[in-house]
Design a protein around this motif. Structure first.
Motif, PDB file in Angstrom:
ATOM      1  N   VAL A   1       0.841  -1.199   0.000  1.00  0.00           N
ATOM      2  CA  VAL A   1       0.000   0.000   0.000  1.00  0.00           C
ATOM      3  C   VAL A   1       0.879   1.253   0.000  1.00  0.00           C
ATOM      4  O   VAL A   1       0.622   2.208  -0.736  1.00  0.00           O
ATOM      5  N   LEU A   2       1.937   1.241   0.824  1.00  0.00           N
ATOM      6  CA  LEU A   2       2.844   2.391   0.860  1.00  0.00           C
ATOM      7  C   LEU A   2       3.484   2.614  -0.511  1.00  0.00           C
ATOM      8  O   LEU A   2       3.609   3.743  -0.978  1.00  0.00           O
ATOM      9  N   PHE A   3       3.867   1.512  -1.157  1.00  0.00           N
ATOM     10  CA  PHE A   3       4.491   1.609  -2.482  1.00  0.00           C
ATOM     11  C   PHE A   3       3.518   2.225  -3.490  1.00  0.00           C
ATOM     12  O   PHE A   3       3.899   3.073  -4.292  1.00  0.00           O
ATOM     13  N   LYS A   4       2.244   1.793  -3.439  1.00  0.00           N
ATOM     14  CA  LYS A   4       1.246   2.328  -4.369  1.00  0.00           C
ATOM     15  C   LYS A   4       0.907   3.788  -4.039  1.00  0.00           C
ATOM     16  O   LYS A   4       0.540   4.567  -4.927  1.00  0.00           O
TER      17      LYS A   4
ATOM     18  N   HIS B   1       9.468  -7.135   4.515  1.00  0.00           N
ATOM     19  CA  HIS B   1      10.247  -7.889   3.547  1.00  0.00           C
ATOM     20  C   HIS B   1       9.413  -8.394   2.367  1.00  0.00           C
ATOM     21  O   HIS B   1       8.326  -8.948   2.554  1.00  0.00           O
ATOM     22  N   GLY B   2       9.952  -8.216   1.172  1.00  0.00           N
ATOM     23  CA  GLY B   2       9.274  -8.708  -0.021  1.00  0.00           C
ATOM     24  C   GLY B   2       8.434  -7.649  -0.719  1.00  0.00           C
ATOM     25  O   GLY B   2       8.169  -7.754  -1.899  1.00  0.00           O
ATOM     26  N   SER B   3       8.001  -6.633   0.042  1.00  0.00           N
ATOM     27  CA  SER B   3       7.190  -5.586  -0.588  1.00  0.00           C
ATOM     28  C   SER B   3       8.116  -4.565  -1.246  1.00  0.00           C
ATOM     29  O   SER B   3       9.246  -4.370  -0.817  1.00  0.00           O
ATOM     30  N   PRO B   4       7.646  -3.926  -2.318  1.00  0.00           N
ATOM     31  CA  PRO B   4       8.512  -2.982  -3.033  1.00  0.00           C
ATOM     32  C   PRO B   4       8.615  -1.607  -2.383  1.00  0.00           C
ATOM     33  O   PRO B   4       9.228  -0.707  -2.963  1.00  0.00           O
ATOM     34  N   ALA B   5       8.014  -1.429  -1.203  1.00  0.00           N
ATOM     35  CA  ALA B   5       8.073  -0.115  -0.545  1.00  0.00           C
ATOM     36  C   ALA B   5       9.525   0.293  -0.347  1.00  0.00           C
ATOM     37  O   ALA B   5      10.356  -0.507   0.078  1.00  0.00           O
ATOM     38  N   ASN B   6       9.839   1.533  -0.674  1.00  0.00           N
ATOM     39  CA  ASN B   6      11.227   1.985  -0.577  1.00  0.00           C
ATOM     40  C   ASN B   6      11.300   3.401  -0.038  1.00  0.00           C
ATOM     41  O   ASN B   6      10.263   4.038   0.193  1.00  0.00           O
ATOM     42  N   PHE B   7      12.523   3.876   0.143  1.00  0.00           N
ATOM     43  CA  PHE B   7      12.707   5.160   0.808  1.00  0.00           C
ATOM     44  C   PHE B   7      12.262   6.368  -0.019  1.00  0.00           C
ATOM     45  O   PHE B   7      12.296   7.489   0.476  1.00  0.00           O
ATOM     46  N   SER B   8      11.842   6.131  -1.252  1.00  0.00           N
ATOM     47  CA  SER B   8      11.351   7.286  -1.998  1.00  0.00           C
ATOM     48  C   SER B   8      10.057   7.818  -1.405  1.00  0.00           C
ATOM     49  O   SER B   8       9.640   8.931  -1.710  1.00  0.00           O
TER      50      SER B   8
ATOM     51  N   LEU C   1      -2.866   7.421   0.647  1.00  0.00           N
ATOM     52  CA  LEU C   1      -2.867   6.130   1.324  1.00  0.00           C
ATOM     53  C   LEU C   1      -4.171   5.401   1.040  1.00  0.00           C
ATOM     54  O   LEU C   1      -4.185   4.195   0.790  1.00  0.00           O
ATOM     55  N   PHE C   2      -5.289   6.144   1.020  1.00  0.00           N
ATOM     56  CA  PHE C   2      -6.573   5.507   0.726  1.00  0.00           C
ATOM     57  C   PHE C   2      -6.587   4.945  -0.698  1.00  0.00           C
ATOM     58  O   PHE C   2      -6.951   3.788  -0.919  1.00  0.00           O
ATOM     59  N   PHE C   3      -6.168   5.787  -1.663  1.00  0.00           N
ATOM     60  CA  PHE C   3      -6.192   5.305  -3.045  1.00  0.00           C
ATOM     61  C   PHE C   3      -5.139   4.211  -3.274  1.00  0.00           C
ATOM     62  O   PHE C   3      -5.346   3.304  -4.077  1.00  0.00           O
ATOM     63  N   GLY C   4      -4.026   4.285  -2.540  1.00  0.00           N
ATOM     64  CA  GLY C   4      -3.028   3.222  -2.607  1.00  0.00           C
ATOM     65  C   GLY C   4      -3.606   1.905  -2.095  1.00  0.00           C
ATOM     66  O   GLY C   4      -3.357   0.830  -2.656  1.00  0.00           O
ATOM     67  N   LEU C   5      -4.406   2.032  -1.033  1.00  0.00           N
ATOM     68  CA  LEU C   5      -5.091   0.866  -0.466  1.00  0.00           C
ATOM     69  C   LEU C   5      -6.009   0.244  -1.517  1.00  0.00           C
ATOM     70  O   LEU C   5      -6.032  -0.972  -1.719  1.00  0.00           O
ATOM     71  N   LEU C   6      -6.757   1.106  -2.219  1.00  0.00           N
ATOM     72  CA  LEU C   6      -7.641   0.603  -3.274  1.00  0.00           C
ATOM     73  C   LEU C   6      -6.834  -0.105  -4.366  1.00  0.00           C
ATOM     74  O   LEU C   6      -7.181  -1.195  -4.806  1.00  0.00           O
ATOM     75  N   GLU C   7      -5.742   0.551  -4.801  1.00  0.00           N
ATOM     76  CA  GLU C   7      -4.958   0.013  -5.920  1.00  0.00           C
ATOM     77  C   GLU C   7      -4.436  -1.392  -5.593  1.00  0.00           C
ATOM     78  O   GLU C   7      -4.562  -2.306  -6.402  1.00  0.00           O
ATOM     79  N   TYR C   8      -3.822  -1.517  -4.392  1.00  0.00           N
ATOM     80  CA  TYR C   8      -3.288  -2.835  -4.068  1.00  0.00           C
ATOM     81  C   TYR C   8      -4.406  -3.798  -3.695  1.00  0.00           C
ATOM     82  O   TYR C   8      -4.365  -4.981  -4.052  1.00  0.00           O
ATOM     83  N   GLY C   9      -5.416  -3.283  -2.990  1.00  0.00           N
ATOM     84  CA  GLY C   9      -6.546  -4.129  -2.592  1.00  0.00           C
ATOM     85  C   GLY C   9      -7.213  -4.799  -3.789  1.00  0.00           C
ATOM     86  O   GLY C   9      -7.631  -5.949  -3.723  1.00  0.00           O
ATOM     87  N   GLY C  10      -7.282  -4.048  -4.901  1.00  0.00           N
ATOM     88  CA  GLY C  10      -7.880  -4.610  -6.115  1.00  0.00           C
ATOM     89  C   GLY C  10      -7.146  -5.855  -6.571  1.00  0.00           C
ATOM     90  O   GLY C  10      -7.759  -6.836  -7.003  1.00  0.00           O
TER      91      GLY C  10
END
Lengths: 297, 362
Positions: free
Chosen positions: B62-65, B196-203, B305-314
Motif C-alpha cells: 500500500v505504501l508503495f502504491k 520484507h518482499g514488498s517494493p516499498a522503498n525510501f522514496s 494512502l486511501f487510493f493506494g489501499l484501493l490500488e493494491y486491494g484490487g
C-alpha cells in the motif's frame, strides 16, 4: 509515392477512419454550444463500443448493436448532465471521473461477459449491408450518415428554434432564463445529443473492428474535442477538422513499417492540435458561458 | 464568540463530511456491484482489508502504491490552487521517469550521494518541461491547458515508445537498461524487516518531503500567495500587481516537477529501469487524490494512502472479482465527492441565510 496513396481507396480509408472523430466532434458542438464542456466523450465512446459489441454478440444484429451504442451513449451523457447541470459540479472533474468509470466498467464487464478484461469475442460487422457493394465510400452507410448528420446539425444549431435556445443558454444563460427558457433542460438536451452522436461513433468503432478491446477509444474523444475547437464550435467545421485527424491517422497506417520514426508520425495529430489551439490559424472563441454552471439568482 | 466557534465547526463539517460520506458510499456501491454479479461482498471486503492492512507485506504494498499518488496528487493540487487543470501529470511523470532512468544508467561512475540527486533533478526537469509547455501556451496564447495537457500525454507516450524501442533499448523488452547500483534507492525492509518482499522503498520520504515543501510553498511563500490569489480571482490578483501569466507558467512548471519525481519510486526504488506503461494511469488518480484532499498537502498524504489501499486491494481480490472494480470505486468516489460537496455547500448557505434572517441581519 503520390500514386501510392492519393487513391480512392486512400480517400475511403480516410473517411472511414474519420467517423469516430467526426461523430463525437459533432456531438461536442451541441454540448458546448449549450455551455457544457464534455470531456466524457472518451468514456462515452468506450461504453457505447462495449454496448454495441455485447448487443451484437447476443442478437447477431448490427442494427440492435447500433441502437445499443446510441442508448448507452445517451445514458452516460445523462450521468454527465446530472452531475454537472443538475448538481452544478465541475464539468471537467465530472468528465475525468466518467472516463475513469468507463475504462473500469467496460473492462470489468468484459471480464464478466467474455471472460477476458481486454478482448471480447468476435462479432459480425456490416457485411449484410449490400447497398452499392462495389462503390467505395457510398457502400458505407456510416460515412454517408456522418456527412448527413454534419449538415443536418448545422441547420439544427443555426436555423431552428431549439438551436437558437441552445446557443442562448451557452452564451448568456441569465438572459435566456429571463426570456423564459429553461436553462437546465436545454443544456441537458444538448448533452444528450452529444451522447447519442458519440454513441453512434462508439458503435462504429466496435463494428469496424468486429470486437471490443479495452481502451479502444484511444484518445479519440479528446481529439474530437480538439477538432470541435478547431472547427470553432460549428458542426461542419468540427467534422472537417475531424477529417484532418482522419487523414493523419490514415497516413500513419500507410507509412507503418516503412520507417523507424513511426512514433513521430503518430505524434502529428497531437502536435497539430497544440499548434492550432495556440491560435496559429486564427483565434477560437468559445461560447461565453461554456463550462460555467448556471446559478439562478 | 459563540458565532465564530459554530462557524468554525460548520466549516470543519463541510470539509470532512463529504469526503467521508463519499468513501463510505462508494464502498457500499462496490458491494452492490459485487452482489449483482453473484459475489459475496463481505468475503471480498474481508480479504481486501486483511491482505492490505492485515499483514506487514500488504502495508508495504500500500505504501508503495501510495508514494507516486502523493506526487501526482500534489501536481494536480498546485495547479488547482492557481485555477488550472493539470490533466497532464501522466505525461509529466512519464517524461520525468525516463529522464531519471537515462541519467541513472548513463553515469555509473558517480557515487550515490551525487547520482541519486542528479536522477531526481532530471526527473523534476523532465516533468517541469512537460508541464511548462502547456503553461507557456496558456499564458502566451490563451490556449486551454485541459486539451493541451491531454495532447502532451499522448506525445509523451509516443516519445518514450520511440526512445525505449530505438535509443535506450533492451532487445525483446519494453524497458530501458538497468540503472547503476549507486542510483538505487533502498527498500524500506532495510530498516523495517517485517516489510520484507514488498517494493516499498525510501522514496516515500521524498514524497513526504514534497508534501511538506508544497505546504510551505502554498502557505508561507510569496509565490504561494500569488498562486492562491490567481486561483481565487485573477482580476483581483492583476489589480494587486501579480502577473497572472507568469504565475500560470510557474505553477505548471512546479506541477510538472512534482509529477516528474514519480520515477524515484518505480525506477530508482523498485524495478531499476523505466518500463513502458508502468504508471497505469496514476497521473489521473492524482486528480482524485487532490480533490479528496481539497488540495491540502497534509490531506494528500491521507488521500494517497486511501487510493493506494484501493490500488493494491484490487489486486488481492482479483481472483474473486475483476480488479477493475477498483477503477469503478475510484470513479464513484470522485463523482459522489463533487456532488456531495455542492449539496453540502448549498445546505450550509441556506442554513446560514435562515439564521441570519432570524437574527435580523438581512
Amino acid at each position: 509515392m503520390s500514386e501510392s496513396f492519393l487513391t480512392v481507396a486512400f480517400l475511403a480509408q480516410t473517411l472511414r477512419i474519420s467517423i469516430p472523430y467526426a461523430l463525437p466532434a459533432l456531438g461536442a458542438s451541441f454540448s458546448e454550444r449549450g455551455g457544457v464542456v464534455n470531456i466524457a466523450l472518451e468514456g462515452i465512446l468506450l461504453v457505447s463500443a462495449f454496448a454495441t459489441t455485447t448487443a451484437i454478440y447476443y442478437t447477431g444484429s448490427p442494427a440492435a448493436g447500433i441502437a445499443a451504442g446510441i442508448i448507452a451513449g445517451i445514458g452516460v451523457a445523462f450521468l454527465h448532465g446530472i452531475i454537472s447541470i443538475t448538481f452544478k459540479a465541475d464539468q471537467i472533474v465530472s468528465g475525468i471521473a466518467i472516463n475513469l468509470l468507463a475504462l473500469g466498467a467496460t473492462k470489468f464487464s468484459c471480464q464478466i461477459i467474455f471472460h477476458s478484461s481486454s478482448n471480447s469475442a468476435r462479432i459480425v460487422g456490416m457485411e449484410g449491408w449490400t447497398f452499392l457493394p462495389d462503390v467505395p465510400i457510398l457502400n458505407n452507410p456510416f460515412i454517408l450518415g456522418t456527412i448527413a448528420i454534419a449538415i443536418f446539425s448545422h441547420f439544427i444549431l443555426f436555423w431552428s428554434r431549439f438551436g437558437l435556445r441552445l446557443r442562448s443558454v451557452g452564451e448568456n444563460p441569465q438572459a435566456a432564463d429571463t426570456l423564459g427558457v429553461n436553462v437546465a433542460r436545454i443544456r441537458h438536451v444538448g448533452v444528450l445529443i452529444s451522447g447519442a452522436l458519440t454513441g453512434l461513433g462508439g458503435a462504429w468503432l466496435a463494428i469496424d473492428q468486429h470486437s471490443f478491446t479495452d481502451g479502444m477509444s484511444a484518445g479519440r474523444g479528446f481529439i474530437a474535442l480538439a477538432a470541435m475547437i478547431i472547427g470553432k464550435w460549428n458542426p461542419v467545421g468540427a467534422a472537417s477538422a475531424a477529417l484532418l485527424f482522419g487523414f493523419a491517422e490514415s497516413l500513419v497506417i500507410q507509412l507503418q513499417g516503412g520507417t523507424e520514426y513511426i512514433q513521430f508520425i503518430q505524434m502529428i495529430p497531437y502536435v497539430a492540435t497544440i499548434v492550432v489551439l495556440a491560435g496559429f490559424i486564427g483565434r477560437a472563441t468559445p461560447p461565453a458561458a461554456d463550462g460555467v454552471p448556471y446559478e439562478k439568482e | 464568540m459563540i458565532r465564530t466557534t459554530s462557524a468554525r465547526a460548520v466549516s470543519l463539517l463541510v470539509r470532512l463530511v463529504p469526503p467521508f460520506l463519499a468513501l463510505v458510499l462508494s464502498l457500499l456501491a462496490g458491494a452492490v456491484v459485487m452482489a449483482a454479479i453473484g459475489k459475496d461482498p463481505v468475503l471480498v471486503y474481508s480479504r481486501f482489508f486483511s491482505e492490505t492492512l492485515g499483514t506487514p507485506y500488504g502495508i508495504g504494498q500500500v505504501l508503495f502504491k501510495a508514494t507516486p499518488l502523493m506526487l501526482t496528487g500534489l501536481s494536480a493540487a498546485v495547479a488547482f490552487r492557481a485555477g488550472l487543470f493539470n490533466i497532464g501529470a501522466e505525461g509529466q511523470l512519464t517524461i520525468g521517469a525516463i529522464a531519471t532512468a537515462i541519467i541513472g544508467c548513463s553515469f555509473p561512475g558517480l557515487p550515490a550521494f551525487l547520482l541519486i540527486p542528479f536522477c531526481l533533478l532530471g526527473g523534476i526537469a523532465g516533468g517541469a518541461l512537460w508541464g511548462g509547455i502547456p503553461g507557456i501556451l496558456k499564458a502566451r496564447f490563451g490556449a486551454h491547458e485541459v486539451i493541451n495537457t491531454i495532447m502532451m500525454n499522448f506525445i509523451a507516450a509516443a516519445l518514450v515508445s520511440y526512445l525505449v524501442t530505438n535509443v535506450f533499448a533492451v532487445p525483446a523488452t519494453v524497458h530501458t537498461p538497468t540503472i547503476a547500483p549507486s542510483a538505487e534507492i533502498a527498500r524500506l525492509d532495510l530498516v523495517f524487516p517485517a516489510l520484507h518482499g514488498s517494493p516499498a522503498n525510501f522514496s516515500i520520504l521524498i514524497a513526504f518531503a514534497a508534501c511538506g515543501l508544497c505546504s510551505y510553498l502554498i502557505w508561507k511563500t510569496r509565490l504561494g500567495y500569488e498562486i492562491r490569489a490567481v486561483g481565487l480571482n485573477p482580476h483581483a490578483a492583476t489589480y494587486g500587481r501579480i502577473s497572472v501569466k507568469w504565475t500560470t507558467v510557474k505553477t505548471m512548471l512546479i506541477a510538472g516537477g512534482f509529477a516528474g519525481l514519480v520515477g524515484s519510486n518505480f525506477v530508482l526504488g523498485y524495478k531499476h529501469y523505466f518500463e513502458l506503461g508502468f504508471s497505469e494511469g496514476i497521473g489521473f488518480i492524482g486528480i482524485a487524490v487532490a480533490l479528496l484532499a481539497k488540495n491540502n498537502p497534509g490531506g494528500i498524504i491521507a488521500a494517497s494512502l486511501f487510493f493506494g489501499l484501493l490500488e493494491y486491494g484490487g489486486l488481492t481480490v482479483n481472483t474473486l472479482v475483476p480488479k477493475e472494480i477498483i477503477n469503478i470505486l475510484q470513479a464513484v468516489v470522485i463523482i459522489l465527492l463533487i456532488i456531495l460537496t455542492r449539496v453540502f455547500q448549498r445546505w450550509i448557505e441556506h442554513f446560514q441565510l435562515v439564521r441570519e434572517t432570524a437574527a435580523g441581519h438581512v
